[in-house]
Enzyme design. Sequence first.
Site, PDB file in Angstrom:
ATOM      1  N   HIS A  62       4.292   9.476   0.388  1.00 27.09           N
ATOM      2  CA  HIS A  62       3.021   9.435  -0.352  1.00 27.09           C
ATOM      3  C   HIS A  62       1.868   9.529   0.627  1.00 27.09           C
ATOM      4  O   HIS A  62       2.072   9.527   1.841  1.00 27.09           O
ATOM      5  CB  HIS A  62       2.940   8.206  -1.267  1.00 27.09           C
ATOM      6  CG  HIS A  62       2.883   6.875  -0.561  1.00 27.09           C
ATOM      7  ND1 HIS A  62       3.930   6.385   0.197  1.00 27.09           N
ATOM      8  CD2 HIS A  62       1.916   5.920  -0.510  1.00 27.09           C
ATOM      9  CE1 HIS A  62       3.600   5.189   0.675  1.00 27.09           C
ATOM     10  NE2 HIS A  62       2.387   4.902   0.271  1.00 27.09           N
ATOM     11  N   HIS A  64      -0.786   7.614   1.493  1.00 22.26           N
ATOM     12  CA  HIS A  64      -1.510   6.530   2.182  1.00 22.26           C
ATOM     13  C   HIS A  64      -1.508   6.727   3.704  1.00 22.26           C
ATOM     14  O   HIS A  64      -0.531   7.192   4.282  1.00 22.26           O
ATOM     15  CB  HIS A  64      -0.918   5.166   1.820  1.00 22.26           C
ATOM     16  CG  HIS A  64      -1.318   4.706   0.447  1.00 22.26           C
ATOM     17  ND1 HIS A  64      -0.610   3.784  -0.271  1.00 22.26           N
ATOM     18  CD2 HIS A  64      -2.371   5.069  -0.338  1.00 22.26           C
ATOM     19  CE1 HIS A  64      -1.215   3.581  -1.448  1.00 22.26           C
ATOM     20  NE2 HIS A  64      -2.278   4.355  -1.512  1.00 22.26           N
ATOM     21  N   ASP A  66      -1.146   4.862   6.236  1.00 22.64           N
ATOM     22  CA  ASP A  66      -0.105   4.269   7.083  1.00 22.64           C
ATOM     23  C   ASP A  66       1.242   4.988   6.929  1.00 22.64           C
ATOM     24  O   ASP A  66       2.274   4.512   7.427  1.00 22.64           O
ATOM     25  CB  ASP A  66       0.037   2.754   6.818  1.00 22.64           C
ATOM     26  CG  ASP A  66       0.447   2.429   5.396  1.00 22.64           C
ATOM     27  OD1 ASP A  66      -0.099   3.042   4.457  1.00 22.64           O
ATOM     28  OD2 ASP A  66       1.335   1.575   5.216  1.00 22.64           O
ATOM     29  N   HIS A  67       1.223   6.132   6.229  1.00 27.07           N
ATOM     30  CA  HIS A  67       2.426   6.967   6.097  1.00 27.07           C
ATOM     31  C   HIS A  67       2.178   8.398   6.573  1.00 27.07           C
ATOM     32  O   HIS A  67       3.111   9.185   6.670  1.00 27.07           O
ATOM     33  CB  HIS A  67       2.899   6.975   4.638  1.00 27.07           C
ATOM     34  CG  HIS A  67       3.213   5.592   4.138  1.00 27.07           C
ATOM     35  ND1 HIS A  67       4.493   5.137   3.967  1.00 27.07           N
ATOM     36  CD2 HIS A  67       2.395   4.543   3.843  1.00 27.07           C
ATOM     37  CE1 HIS A  67       4.457   3.872   3.556  1.00 27.07           C
ATOM     38  NE2 HIS A  67       3.201   3.494   3.478  1.00 27.07           N
ATOM     39  N   HIS A 120       3.293   3.159  -7.334  1.00 29.84           N
ATOM     40  CA  HIS A 120       2.457   2.731  -6.199  1.00 29.84           C
ATOM     41  C   HIS A 120       1.308   3.740  -6.040  1.00 29.84           C
ATOM     42  O   HIS A 120       0.144   3.359  -5.946  1.00 29.84           O
ATOM     43  CB  HIS A 120       3.338   2.677  -4.953  1.00 29.84           C
ATOM     44  CG  HIS A 120       2.615   2.315  -3.694  1.00 29.84           C
ATOM     45  ND1 HIS A 120       2.084   1.070  -3.461  1.00 29.84           N
ATOM     46  CD2 HIS A 120       2.340   3.047  -2.582  1.00 29.84           C
ATOM     47  CE1 HIS A 120       1.510   1.058  -2.267  1.00 29.84           C
ATOM     48  NE2 HIS A 120       1.649   2.238  -1.723  1.00 29.84           N
ATOM     49  N   ASP A 137       6.894   3.123  -0.237  1.00 29.05           N
ATOM     50  CA  ASP A 137       6.359   1.854  -0.738  1.00 29.05           C
ATOM     51  C   ASP A 137       6.714   1.628  -2.208  1.00 29.05           C
ATOM     52  O   ASP A 137       5.960   0.995  -2.944  1.00 29.05           O
ATOM     53  CB  ASP A 137       4.829   1.829  -0.580  1.00 29.05           C
ATOM     54  CG  ASP A 137       4.388   1.710   0.867  1.00 29.05           C
ATOM     55  OD1 ASP A 137       5.253   1.569   1.753  1.00 29.05           O
ATOM     56  OD2 ASP A 137       3.165   1.767   1.113  1.00 29.05           O
ATOM     57  N   HIS A 175       8.137  -0.761   4.921  1.00 32.55           N
ATOM     58  CA  HIS A 175       7.546  -2.006   5.420  1.00 32.55           C
ATOM     59  C   HIS A 175       8.580  -3.118   5.516  1.00 32.55           C
ATOM     60  O   HIS A 175       9.501  -3.190   4.706  1.00 32.55           O
ATOM     61  CB  HIS A 175       6.410  -2.490   4.499  1.00 32.55           C
ATOM     62  CG  HIS A 175       5.212  -1.599   4.486  1.00 32.55           C
ATOM     63  ND1 HIS A 175       4.191  -1.696   5.397  1.00 32.55           N
ATOM     64  CD2 HIS A 175       4.879  -0.571   3.657  1.00 32.55           C
ATOM     65  CE1 HIS A 175       3.275  -0.778   5.136  1.00 32.55           C
ATOM     66  NE2 HIS A 175       3.664  -0.080   4.081  1.00 32.55           N
TER      67      HIS A 175
HETATM   68 FE    FE Z   1       2.467   1.552   3.146  1.00 32.62          FE
HETATM   69 ZN    ZN Z   2       1.395   2.906   0.398  1.00 33.53          ZN
END
Ligand code: FE
Ligand code: ZN
Length: 262
Positions: A62, A64, A66-67, A120, A137, A175
């Site tokens: 996805h 975001h 942090d990905h 998410h 996530d 995570h």
């Molecule tokens: Fe994340």
């Molecule tokens: Zn995420």
Amino acid sequence: MWTYQHKNFKVHQIPALNDNYIYLIEDCHADTVLVVDPALASLVIEACAQLHLKPTHIINTHHHWDHTDGNKELVQTYNCEVIANQDDAARIPCLSHPIPADSSFVLGNLRIQSINVPGHTLGHIAYVIDDALFCGDTLFGGGCGRLFEGTHAQMWESLQKLAALPDATRFYCAHEYTLPNLRFARDMDADNPVLKQRIKDDTQTRMKQQPTIPSSIGLEKKTNPFLRPLDAAFIQAYNQTNQTQFNALETFTDLRQRKNKW
Ligand code: FE
Ligand code: ZN
């Protein structure tokens, strides 16, 4: 870094930022090397130098940051392709191979299946390769992702798709949230002996500074509060405790809302 051997590939797990995991998938019979959700390029470059690997593709679950933050630098460094959901074309940096949310494709000797798992985010997808699941996530050890874009009904449907995979499926989420998730689980499902044992096991694992991930679909179905509504006996007990008459979706929704405030 930790390495897990599957039949036709290895998975290298790289801890990143506070609690993220980046994965390298190394095809054992071809030069294909996939990077799953690079939060940060430098850690991937370091790991690849150590393992003598050259990434050929990035696969994002996805959009975001942090990905996906590592996408640009990894493309510049390795000239690799970027695969992600076509519906997120505007939100994935350097996307070169947009795919339908539900699709199947082959890279080297790896057959990869993507599964549409909105909740998410609306464009979230998971990837299945043989008995390995990369679910970003959506499903976590003992938990599930927050609903930033999707509805509870969408997330519940998405989780059921992942729960339908074989019990032995090892799942690699993005995570390390397992221990805090299990503390919430214990409050919701106090009499569950499998959960009690898992809390002991995973606490030990974290004390040794080891990852609790990968976990298995089978273990999650028995201990993850967000999959427990698949079990009619759990719903019945939950309704009894809370003086409610929830169905499975309503139970999931109630749990997810409680977790947000917990
Ligand atoms: Fe994340
Ligand atoms: Zn995420």
